[in-house]
Design a protein around this motif. Structure first.
Motif, PDB file in Angstrom:
ATOM      1  N   VAL A 156     -83.786   9.474  21.259  1.00 30.72           N
ATOM      2  CA  VAL A 156     -83.723   9.250  19.810  1.00 30.72           C
ATOM      3  C   VAL A 156     -82.348   9.633  19.249  1.00 30.72           C
ATOM      4  N   VAL A 157     -81.612  10.534  19.886  1.00 29.57           N
ATOM      5  CA  VAL A 157     -80.269  10.863  19.379  1.00 29.57           C
ATOM      6  C   VAL A 157     -79.360   9.630  19.421  1.00 29.57           C
ATOM      7  N   ALA A 158     -79.555   8.807  20.457  1.00 29.85           N
ATOM      8  CA  ALA A 158     -78.760   7.579  20.557  1.00 29.85           C
ATOM      9  C   ALA A 158     -79.305   6.489  19.648  1.00 29.85           C
ATOM     10  N   VAL A 159     -80.613   6.399  19.544  1.00 27.75           N
ATOM     11  CA  VAL A 159     -81.220   5.401  18.653  1.00 27.75           C
ATOM     12  C   VAL A 159     -80.732   5.622  17.225  1.00 27.75           C
ATOM     13  N   GLU A 160     -80.770   6.875  16.788  1.00 27.20           N
ATOM     14  CA  GLU A 160     -80.359   7.201  15.425  1.00 27.20           C
ATOM     15  C   GLU A 160     -78.876   6.882  15.227  1.00 27.20           C
ATOM     16  N   ALA A 161     -78.046   7.269  16.197  1.00 25.27           N
ATOM     17  CA  ALA A 161     -76.595   7.088  16.045  1.00 25.27           C
ATOM     18  C   ALA A 161     -76.196   5.612  16.090  1.00 25.27           C
ATOM     19  N   VAL A 162     -76.751   4.854  17.031  1.00 26.12           N
ATOM     20  CA  VAL A 162     -76.408   3.430  17.113  1.00 26.12           C
ATOM     21  C   VAL A 162     -76.840   2.724  15.835  1.00 26.12           C
ATOM     22  N   SER A 163     -78.052   3.047  15.346  1.00 23.46           N
ATOM     23  CA  SER A 163     -78.560   2.392  14.134  1.00 23.46           C
ATOM     24  C   SER A 163     -77.654   2.690  12.947  1.00 23.46           C
ATOM     25  N   ARG A 164     -77.283   3.956  12.782  1.00 26.72           N
ATOM     26  CA  ARG A 164     -76.469   4.367  11.635  1.00 26.72           C
ATOM     27  C   ARG A 164     -75.076   3.735  11.707  1.00 26.72           C
ATOM     28  N   ALA A 165     -74.474   3.752  12.877  1.00 19.00           N
ATOM     29  CA  ALA A 165     -73.142   3.151  13.022  1.00 19.00           C
ATOM     30  C   ALA A 165     -73.202   1.651  12.749  1.00 19.00           C
ATOM     31  N   ALA A 166     -74.282   1.008  13.179  1.00 16.32           N
ATOM     32  CA  ALA A 166     -74.407  -0.444  12.970  1.00 16.32           C
ATOM     33  C   ALA A 166     -74.513  -0.764  11.486  1.00 16.32           C
ATOM     34  N   VAL A 167     -75.179   0.100  10.722  1.00 11.55           N
ATOM     35  CA  VAL A 167     -75.265  -0.106   9.269  1.00 11.55           C
ATOM     36  C   VAL A 167     -73.861  -0.050   8.652  1.00 11.55           C
TER      37      VAL A 167
ATOM     38  N   SER B 120     -64.887   2.586  19.188  1.00 12.13           N
ATOM     39  CA  SER B 120     -65.856   2.929  20.225  1.00 12.13           C
ATOM     40  C   SER B 120     -66.560   4.222  19.848  1.00 12.13           C
ATOM     41  N   LEU B 121     -67.870   4.218  20.035  1.00  9.70           N
ATOM     42  CA  LEU B 121     -68.692   5.316  19.537  1.00  9.70           C
ATOM     43  C   LEU B 121     -69.328   6.113  20.657  1.00  9.70           C
ATOM     44  N   HIS B 122     -69.120   7.429  20.586  1.00  9.58           N
ATOM     45  CA  HIS B 122     -70.009   8.305  21.344  1.00  9.58           C
ATOM     46  C   HIS B 122     -71.256   8.436  20.471  1.00  9.58           C
ATOM     47  N   ALA B 123     -72.242   7.580  20.728  1.00  9.95           N
ATOM     48  CA  ALA B 123     -73.369   7.421  19.804  1.00  9.95           C
ATOM     49  C   ALA B 123     -74.520   8.364  20.183  1.00  9.95           C
ATOM     50  N   GLU B 124     -74.329   9.628  19.859  1.00 14.34           N
ATOM     51  CA  GLU B 124     -75.400  10.623  19.940  1.00 14.34           C
ATOM     52  C   GLU B 124     -75.243  11.480  18.677  1.00 14.34           C
ATOM     53  N   THR B 125     -76.334  11.701  17.964  1.00 14.04           N
ATOM     54  CA  THR B 125     -76.232  12.428  16.696  1.00 14.04           C
ATOM     55  C   THR B 125     -76.181  13.935  16.926  1.00 14.04           C
ATOM     56  N   ALA B 126     -75.046  14.537  16.515  1.00 11.17           N
ATOM     57  CA  ALA B 126     -74.744  15.931  16.851  1.00 11.17           C
ATOM     58  C   ALA B 126     -75.786  16.912  16.311  1.00 11.17           C
ATOM     59  N   SER B 127     -76.240  16.692  15.083  1.00 10.01           N
ATOM     60  CA  SER B 127     -77.109  17.707  14.472  1.00 10.01           C
ATOM     61  C   SER B 127     -78.453  17.796  15.190  1.00 10.01           C
ATOM     62  N   ILE B 128     -78.956  16.675  15.681  1.00 10.08           N
ATOM     63  CA  ILE B 128     -80.232  16.721  16.419  1.00 10.08           C
ATOM     64  C   ILE B 128     -80.046  17.532  17.702  1.00 10.08           C
TER      65      ILE B 128
ATOM     66  N   SER C   2     -77.342   4.905  27.746  1.00  5.24           N
ATOM     67  CA  SER C   2     -78.093   5.627  28.776  1.00  5.24           C
ATOM     68  C   SER C   2     -79.592   5.386  28.693  1.00  5.24           C
ATOM     69  N   SER C   3     -80.058   4.804  27.586  1.00  7.94           N
ATOM     70  CA  SER C   3     -81.505   4.699  27.378  1.00  7.94           C
ATOM     71  C   SER C   3     -81.926   3.269  27.089  1.00  7.94           C
ATOM     72  N   GLY C   4     -83.173   2.965  27.412  1.00 10.69           N
ATOM     73  CA  GLY C   4     -83.728   1.675  27.021  1.00 10.69           C
ATOM     74  C   GLY C   4     -83.924   1.600  25.526  1.00 10.69           C
ATOM     75  N   ASP C   5     -84.199   2.738  24.889  1.00 15.39           N
ATOM     76  CA  ASP C   5     -84.527   2.731  23.461  1.00 15.39           C
ATOM     77  C   ASP C   5     -83.371   2.259  22.584  1.00 15.39           C
ATOM     78  N   GLU C   6     -82.140   2.619  22.928  1.00 13.65           N
ATOM     79  CA  GLU C   6     -81.022   2.254  22.061  1.00 13.65           C
ATOM     80  C   GLU C   6     -80.648   0.768  22.195  1.00 13.65           C
ATOM     81  N   LEU C   7     -81.258   0.083  23.162  1.00 16.72           N
ATOM     82  CA  LEU C   7     -81.001  -1.362  23.266  1.00 16.72           C
ATOM     83  C   LEU C   7     -81.591  -2.117  22.076  1.00 16.72           C
ATOM     84  N   ARG C   8     -82.668  -1.578  21.483  1.00 16.30           N
ATOM     85  CA  ARG C   8     -83.290  -2.269  20.355  1.00 16.30           C
ATOM     86  C   ARG C   8     -82.357  -2.302  19.138  1.00 16.30           C
TER      87      ARG C   8
END
Ligand SMILES: [Zn+2]
Length: 480
Positions: free
Chosen positions: A222-233, A188-196, A248-254
């Motif tokens: 975008v912190v969640a978009v980046e993290a979800v995308s990277r973890a999925a890779v 399970s991922l806390h999917a937010e990119t820390a450095s951003i 929390s966002s509509g954007d990370e659903l994509r």
């Protein structure tokens, strides 16, 4: 008596009759027979076996108990906020029969010794539980021992939150995924990119921003978009199973939808606060609303409801994260602790949405019981009202109105933005493996310690490892 297989004519422990049984497929009038902690029969009142005890559920709905895969019970280390007794009592009062508990305690659940300590703390639990092990930069050599020691899943903090556990590098994440993929457990991922977030927070602080909305500004979607995308890779590459916590966002659903379409074994949850609050909450509640990820603008809330409706979001969890009022209500937003309680209020809040027509009762059962049970290897032993399943049951009154008050919640740090929310739909009785842990809205204190680890019944699908020849372990083994 209890323990024997119930044949025709046998007397069982309990029959719950005259209620409306709700499954993912539909609702029907009927009864549930329970013996030795398991459901032995579901169907018409007339065909139920004789029972030592009966419960008249007339006017009530009989649901599988909720499985909340995201709670923080704070023990060991932060027991002024919560402990296993208060947290699991809150779960029992909220119709939640299984919880998965997070590793950002003190010590963090990063070693087999810390996991053993957590298991000891959980001996007080009223409800069944799975314990998360931590996947961090510096504990990769402990992951196998955590699995052997009974971790039911792993948690990876890609972004920091309470406990300030540093997020692992992408390199360490990849090796952790390689190791865990071989065992099939879900990460399970806390999917937010820390450095951003760290960069933006520093810029905001330097510019003098200390107001509640600065928290949202530091964590754009975008912190969640980046993290979800990277973890999925990484999951796609290794075959690891992953779960996106607190969407929390509509954007990370994509990226979530894209990963599902690529065949990644990925699931996602959202929480009641993202479905019911928007940016106005920062004005209404100030620092109390501070949570990671942040409550966002209305456009995101709308997208989350759509994501629940179209199946992109698989389940509802709570991110139950108690703190004291003093820790929550600080004038400087950066000093306020993140998160608030949820495990006791989820069911009344979401049943209110059912009453309002935003969600069907069958969808509610899928989102809170069936889907989490499937994702974490418990289905159909848990998450379903079928013969052979554990008798984990929430019996609810869908008409009952109730007002949420922190002072009445079982959690120690019970302050909540849902204070004074008027709800419609309330759990009246909760059973865990056939035993009442709440009865007539009263906690059954004799059931303290009734909870058991789900690990002994957990059955994940066989692992589907990919690129096994390219893992770091394989490369080291091939060294000439
Ligand atoms: Zn959390």
């Amino acid at each position: 008596m209890g323990g024997a297989v119930s044949g025709p004519g046998a007397v069982v422990d309990l029959v719950i009759h005259n209620g409306t049984i709700v499954t993912e497929a539909g609702a029907f009038r009927g009864a549930v027979a329970v013996d030795a902690g398991r459901i032995v029969s579901v169907g018409d009142d007339a065909v139920m076996p004789a029972a030592r005890e009966t419960l008249d559920a007339g006017g009530l709905h009989v649901l599988p108990g909720a499985i909340d895969v995201h709670v923080h019970f704070r023990e060991p280390g932060y027991t002024h906020k919560e402990d296993w007794e208060t947290g699991s009592a809150a779960a029992a009062m909220g119709g939640t029969t299984t919880v998965f508990e997070m590793p950002n305690t003190d010590p963090p659940t990063a070693t087999p010794e810390a996991l053993a300590q957590k298991h000891q703390a959980a001996e007080k639990s009223y409800v069944d539980f799975g314990l998360y092990g931590l996947l961090a930069e510096d504990n990769l050599h402990h992951l196998e021992a955590l699995i052997a020691g009974g971790a039911a899943a792993f948690k990876c903090f890609m972004g920091n939150t309470f406990g300030n556990l540093p997020s692992p590098s992408t390199g360490a994440m990849l090796e952790g995924f390689e190791i865990i993929a071989r065992h099939g457990l879900r990460i399970s991922l806390h999917a937010e990119t820390a450095s951003i977030m760290a960069h933006r927070q520093a810029r905001l602080v330097a510019a003098g921003r200390h107001d509640p909305l600065a928290h949202l500004a530091a964590r754009p979607a975008v912190v969640a978009v980046e993290a979800v995308s990277r973890a999925a890779v990484l999951a796609e590459w290794t075959g690891a199973r992953i779960h996106v916590l607190h969407i929390s966002s509509g954007d990370e659903l994509r990226p979530l939808r894209d990963a599902k379409q690529r065949g990644v074994d990925i699931t996602g949850e959202t929480c009641p606060h993202y479905l019911l609050f928007n940016e106005q909450a920062y004005r209404d509640f100030g620092s109390l609303i501070r949570v990671n990820p942040p409550v966002r603008e209305q456009v995101h809330q709308n997208a989350l409801w759509a994501g629940l409706a179209d199946g992109t979001i698989d389940m509802i969890a709570t991110d139950h994260a108690p703190h004291t009022a003093e820790e929550k209500l600080r004038n400087d937003i950066w000093q306020a602790d993140c998160g608030f309680v949820g495990v006791e209020t989820q069911m009344p809040i979401m049943l209110t949405q059912v009453a309002a027509g935003r969600l069907s009762i069958t969808d509610y059962v899928r989102l809170t019981a069936g889907a989490p049970a499937r994702a974490f290897g418990l289905y159909p032993r848990k998450g379903a009202l079928v013969p052979g399943a554990d008798a984990d049951i929430a019996i609810v009154d869908l008409q009952r109105e109730h007002t949420i008050r922190a002072s009445e919640l079982k959690s120690r740090g019970s302050i909540t933005p849902f204070e004074n929310f008027v709800t419609r739909g309330l759990p009246i009785h909760t059973l865990v493996r056939g035993a009442f842990v709440m009865r007539d809205r009263q906690l059954v204190t004799a059931r303290r310690g009734h909870g058991r680890s789900v690990r002994r019944i957990q059955a994940m699908a066989p692992p589907a490892v990919r690129h096994a020849d390219q893992t770091i372990a394989a490369q080291i083994a091939e060294r000439p």
